[in-house]
Motif scaffolding. Structure first.
Motif, PDB file in Angstrom:
ATOM      1  N   VAL A   4      20.715   7.455 -52.467  1.00 10.53           N
ATOM      2  CA  VAL A   4      21.502   8.314 -51.570  1.00 10.53           C
ATOM      3  C   VAL A   4      22.829   7.606 -51.294  1.00 10.53           C
ATOM      4  CG1 VAL A   4      21.581   9.541 -49.376  1.00 10.53           C
ATOM      5  CG2 VAL A   4      19.366   9.139 -50.495  1.00 10.53           C
ATOM      6  N   PRO A   5      23.920   8.061 -51.901  1.00  6.91           N
ATOM      7  CA  PRO A   5      25.213   7.434 -51.623  1.00  6.91           C
ATOM      8  C   PRO A   5      25.796   7.955 -50.308  1.00  6.91           C
ATOM      9  CG  PRO A   5      25.489   9.190 -53.236  1.00  6.91           C
ATOM     10  CD  PRO A   5      24.009   9.115 -52.932  1.00  6.91           C
ATOM     11  N   VAL A  52      22.896   3.750 -50.685  1.00  9.77           N
ATOM     12  CA  VAL A  52      24.018   3.016 -51.257  1.00  9.77           C
ATOM     13  C   VAL A  52      25.193   3.155 -50.296  1.00  9.77           C
ATOM     14  CG1 VAL A  52      25.412   2.627 -53.313  1.00  9.77           C
ATOM     15  CG2 VAL A  52      23.141   3.682 -53.525  1.00  9.77           C
ATOM     16  N   THR A  53      25.430   2.130 -49.493  1.00  8.04           N
ATOM     17  CA  THR A  53      26.381   2.296 -48.391  1.00  8.04           C
ATOM     18  C   THR A  53      26.718   0.963 -47.751  1.00  8.04           C
ATOM     19  OG1 THR A  53      26.801   3.588 -46.380  1.00  8.04           O
ATOM     20  CG2 THR A  53      24.639   2.566 -46.574  1.00  8.04           C
ATOM     21  N   SER A  54      27.802   0.971 -46.995  1.00  9.22           N
ATOM     22  CA  SER A  54      28.073  -0.088 -46.029  1.00  9.22           C
ATOM     23  C   SER A  54      28.448   0.526 -44.686  1.00  9.22           C
ATOM     24  CB  SER A  54      29.192  -1.009 -46.536  1.00  9.22           C
ATOM     25  OG  SER A  54      28.733  -1.808 -47.610  1.00  9.22           O
ATOM     26  N   ASP A  55      28.209   1.827 -44.528  1.00 10.36           N
ATOM     27  CA  ASP A  55      28.455   2.496 -43.249  1.00 10.36           C
ATOM     28  C   ASP A  55      27.435   2.020 -42.217  1.00 10.36           C
ATOM     29  OD1 ASP A  55      29.676   4.973 -41.719  1.00 10.36           O
ATOM     30  OD2 ASP A  55      27.502   5.131 -41.512  1.00 10.36           O
ATOM     31  N   SER A  56      27.902   1.678 -41.027  1.00 16.06           N
ATOM     32  CA  SER A  56      27.027   1.057 -40.032  1.00 16.06           C
ATOM     33  C   SER A  56      25.922   1.993 -39.566  1.00 16.06           C
ATOM     34  CB  SER A  56      27.846   0.572 -38.830  1.00 16.06           C
ATOM     35  OG  SER A  56      28.548   1.644 -38.218  1.00 16.06           O
ATOM     36  N   GLU A  78      31.511   8.255 -54.314  1.00 11.90           N
ATOM     37  CA  GLU A  78      30.143   8.459 -54.792  1.00 11.90           C
ATOM     38  C   GLU A  78      29.960   8.047 -56.248  1.00 11.90           C
ATOM     39  OE1 GLU A  78      28.048  12.063 -52.462  1.00 11.90           O
ATOM     40  OE2 GLU A  78      29.779  12.645 -53.667  1.00 11.90           O
ATOM     41  N   THR A  79      30.915   8.388 -57.095  1.00 13.40           N
ATOM     42  CA  THR A  79      30.757   8.111 -58.523  1.00 13.40           C
ATOM     43  C   THR A  79      30.601   6.615 -58.785  1.00 13.40           C
ATOM     44  OG1 THR A  79      31.955  10.105 -59.194  1.00 13.40           O
ATOM     45  CG2 THR A  79      31.875   8.286 -60.770  1.00 13.40           C
ATOM     46  N   ALA A  80      31.520   5.815 -58.258  1.00 11.47           N
ATOM     47  CA  ALA A  80      31.451   4.369 -58.474  1.00 11.47           C
ATOM     48  C   ALA A  80      30.232   3.764 -57.797  1.00 11.47           C
ATOM     49  CB  ALA A  80      32.727   3.703 -57.964  1.00 11.47           C
ATOM     50  N   VAL A  94      13.822  -0.206 -63.470  1.00 14.75           N
ATOM     51  CA  VAL A  94      13.424   1.057 -62.841  1.00 14.75           C
ATOM     52  C   VAL A  94      13.389   2.167 -63.893  1.00 14.75           C
ATOM     53  CG1 VAL A  94      14.134   2.822 -61.167  1.00 14.75           C
ATOM     54  CG2 VAL A  94      14.286   0.393 -60.570  1.00 14.75           C
ATOM     55  N   ASP A  95      12.337   2.965 -63.863  1.00 16.00           N
ATOM     56  CA  ASP A  95      12.096   3.986 -64.882  1.00 16.00           C
ATOM     57  C   ASP A  95      13.039   5.174 -64.773  1.00 16.00           C
ATOM     58  OD1 ASP A  95      10.095   6.739 -65.163  1.00 16.00           O
ATOM     59  OD2 ASP A  95      10.346   5.440 -66.914  1.00 16.00           O
ATOM     60  N   SER A  96      13.334   5.607 -63.541  1.00 22.48           N
ATOM     61  CA  SER A  96      14.125   6.824 -63.352  1.00 22.48           C
ATOM     62  C   SER A  96      14.914   6.735 -62.050  1.00 22.48           C
ATOM     63  CB  SER A  96      13.211   8.056 -63.315  1.00 22.48           C
ATOM     64  OG  SER A  96      12.348   7.993 -62.190  1.00 22.48           O
ATOM     65  N   THR A  97      15.953   7.558 -61.962  1.00 24.55           N
ATOM     66  CA  THR A  97      16.726   7.667 -60.727  1.00 24.55           C
ATOM     67  C   THR A  97      16.839   9.130 -60.334  1.00 24.55           C
ATOM     68  OG1 THR A  97      18.786   7.671 -62.011  1.00 24.55           O
ATOM     69  CG2 THR A  97      18.094   5.573 -61.032  1.00 24.55           C
ATOM     70  N   LEU A  98      16.784   9.367 -59.033  1.00 26.67           N
ATOM     71  CA  LEU A  98      17.016  10.699 -58.477  1.00 26.67           C
ATOM     72  C   LEU A  98      18.104  10.544 -57.427  1.00 26.67           C
ATOM     73  CD1 LEU A  98      16.484  13.677 -57.886  1.00 26.67           C
ATOM     74  CD2 LEU A  98      14.538  12.974 -56.458  1.00 26.67           C
ATOM     75  N   VAL A  99      19.281  11.082 -57.711  1.00 27.42           N
ATOM     76  CA  VAL A  99      20.417  10.959 -56.802  1.00 27.42           C
ATOM     77  C   VAL A  99      20.468  12.187 -55.897  1.00 27.42           C
ATOM     78  CG1 VAL A  99      22.920  10.728 -56.614  1.00 27.42           C
ATOM     79  CG2 VAL A  99      21.676   9.563 -58.462  1.00 27.42           C
ATOM     80  N   ILE A 100      20.481  11.912 -54.591  1.00 23.70           N
ATOM     81  CA  ILE A 100      20.496  12.959 -53.562  1.00 23.70           C
ATOM     82  C   ILE A 100      21.719  12.732 -52.672  1.00 23.70           C
ATOM     83  CG2 ILE A 100      19.288  13.896 -51.547  1.00 23.70           C
ATOM     84  CD1 ILE A 100      17.802  14.505 -54.065  1.00 23.70           C
TER      85      ILE A 100
END
Length: 224
Positions: A4-5, A52-56, A78-80, A94-100
């Motif tokens: 989750v970006p 995937v973040t650095s937001d507090s 998000e892309t990077a 890791v076998d797979s990714t699911l981006v939400i």
């Protein structure tokens, strides 16, 4: 792994600036993230989740739910962020990714079950936004089967990239995942759809002139 970006929410949702000031936009983005992560938290038999973040706010919420945080200090978009997180997944085997995405507050657990149930042994699953332009969920197996490029019109390029791999690509239309909130029309749709997610409650407060305080992370042990 579910990725989750989350960008810096203090400057979130600029396309809503015509109807909401920045504190209200930030609070709405926080509420949508809360709804997305709550659904993931309550989803039985889910894969591992990484934010995937650095937001507090996102970091605090991830800690409450015991989700991994993959730091994204440069906040390039998000892309990077997903490129970086995908490399980490591949390095881990890791076998797979699911981006939400973090702005689909009506997402339901049964929809996530549908994504995994329809996932090919090798290939992808794509869930378009309601307008058919954006991509609101992207499953890849292997984890780096093709690169993801997010933006206002990402679905057609993603679908073309998936087909170029020669692997099966399943397209699912799922009503909750399809609803994202980027512009004033999306906000009105969120208000009008039946439901009481945190984002919907807050959006309705805004529509009726309410102040709408930013949502706080849930306390550990509280039923959600």
């Amino acid at each position: 792994m579910i990725l989750v970006p989350v960008k810096d929410l203090s400057a979130a949702k600029q396309r809503l600036s015509a109807v909401l000031d920045q504190p209200s936009r930030t609070a709405l983005a926080q509420a949508m993230l809360y709804d997305v992560l709550t659904t993931l938290h309550n989803w039985k038999n889910r894969p591992q989740v990484a934010i995937v973040t650095s937001d507090s706010y996102a970091v605090k919420l991830a800690a409450e739910y015991q989700f991994e945080v993959i730091p994204d200090p440069d906040n390039p978009g998000e892309t990077a962020a997903i490129e970086m997180a995908t490399r980490i997944c591949v390095d881990r085997g890791v076998d797979s990714t699911l981006v939400i995405p973090a702005d689909i507050p009506l997402i339901q657990s049964w929809e996530l079950d549908e994504v995994l149930k329809n996932a090919p042994a090798e290939g992808s699953v794509l869930v378009p936004a309601a307008d058919g332009r954006g991509t609101n969920a992207a499953f890849r197996r292997p984890a780096n089967l093709f690169p993801l490029r997010f933006g206002n019109d990402s679905f057609k390029p993603h679908h073309a990239a998936a087909e170029t791999t020669g692997k099966e690509c399943v397209v699912l239309n799922l009503p909750g995942i399809a609803v994202d909130v980027d512009n004033p029309q999306d906000l009105q749709q969120l208000i009008s759809i039946p439901g009481e997610t945190r984002a919907q409650v807050l959006a309705r407060e805004y529509a009726h002139g309410g102040a709408g305080a930013p949502p706080a992370p849930p306390r550990s042990g509280v039923s959600l």
